[in-house]
Design an enzyme around this catalytic site. Structure first.
Site, PDB file in Angstrom:
ATOM      1  N   ASP A  74       0.868  -1.146  -0.361  1.00  0.00           N
ATOM      2  CA  ASP A  74       0.328  -0.114  -0.044  1.00  0.00           C
ATOM      3  C   ASP A  74       0.776   1.327  -0.747  1.00  0.00           C
ATOM      4  OD1 ASP A  74      -2.390  -1.298   0.428  1.00  0.00           O
ATOM      5  OD2 ASP A  74      -3.524  -0.832   2.261  1.00  0.00           O
ATOM      6  N   HIS A 219       3.852  -1.709   3.718  1.00  0.00           N
ATOM      7  CA  HIS A 219       3.369  -0.968   2.744  1.00  0.00           C
ATOM      8  C   HIS A 219       5.621  -0.119   2.497  1.00  0.00           C
ATOM      9  CE1 HIS A 219       0.201  -0.462   5.245  1.00  0.00           C
ATOM     10  NE2 HIS A 219       0.142   0.827   5.104  1.00  0.00           N
TER      11      HIS A 219
END
Length: 263
Positions: A74, A219
């Site tokens: 993400d 992430h």
């Protein structure tokens, strides 16, 4: 270049602060029983075959038989994404990237193009990481439309998947996603890499939670995450897992707009 590094580092710090303050509350509300959320498991999606199924560039995998797991990232691209893509290419592992527009897609367009060219699934994480359940419908539409248009312009492919910031979603978000041809994708494994730069800890958290049909949330904007990826991949391969994109995980079904997918 030093200023670019500092700006990216500040972006990571901003996400880290926001995540630490609100992720727990948001995920409890969204991913527990406190808010009713009807989700579709990958196995249920596979039980509804689509008319046509396209295999990913890394080869066709039948997750009805294989022990599949999906690696997702993400909030990129970031200055760390080049190294991440090098690792994924070396290890022949496909991933699904849920990209942010502001300060990310617009800043690293060549990395978005590389992700698509190397067989990864490129999807949306909204334009500016606004919590969709807190804003008006027209603003939700703008948050979803802008990254889709940018990704399509760069790759020639309009995203069909999105991940709501902090996993927060509701009936209004579902309805708008359906209108816009988007399915929502949540996760089953989180390393909470916004809390630590300890790559060994990130690796351990992922391995402790991994299971068949899992969707791993990481992430690549945080400095400890990308160094953890080779160890995660190697350990899960040793356990017999096959890495797939989210669309592969659902095949021979396909992600249906307006539905929420979570193992």
């Amino acid at each position: 270049m030093p200023s670019l590094t500092r700006k990216t580092h500040r972006t990571g710090n901003a996400f880290r602060t926001a995540a630490v303050l609100s992720a727990a509350a948001g995920l409890i509300l969204t991913l527990s029983g406190c808010t009713r959320l009807n989700t579709t498991a990958p196995s249920d999606a596979r039980a509804r075959p689509a008319a046509t199924v396209q295999g990913a560039r890394f080869g066709t995998v039948d997750c009805r038989e294989a022990k599949c797991i999906a690696l997702t990232f993400d909030a990129g691209p970031s200055e760390n994404s080049t190294r991440l893509l090098d690792i994924l290419k070396e290890k022949q592992v496909p991933a699904t990237f849920f990209l942010l527009g502001a300060r990310h897609i617009e800043k690293y367009p060549e990395l978005v193009q590389r992700m698509a060219a190397e067989g990864h699934e490129v999807a949306s994480h909204t334009w500016d990481h606004k919590i969709l359940t807190r804003i008006e419908p027209e603003e939700i539409r703008a948050e979803l439309r802008r990254p889709n248009e940018a990704i399509e312009r760069l790759t020639g492919h309009r995203p069909t998947l999105m991940r709501p910031p902090q996993g927060r979603t509701n009936d209004t978000v579902h309805r708008i996603c359906k209108e816009m041809g988007l399915a929502e994708v949540l996760w089953s494994v989180t390393a909470k890499d916004y809390q630590t730069e300890d790559s060994a800890l990130i690796t351990r958290r992922v391995l402790d939670q991994a299971s068949r049909d899992g969707i791993i949330l990481l992430h690549d904007i945080y400095p400890g995450t990308v160094p953890a990826v080779p160890g995660i991949i190697d350990a899960l391969k040793e356990r017999g897992y096959v890495f797939v994109t989210v669309p592969q995980l659902l095949a021979p079904g396909t992600a249906e707009p307006g539905r929420v997918y979570r193992p």
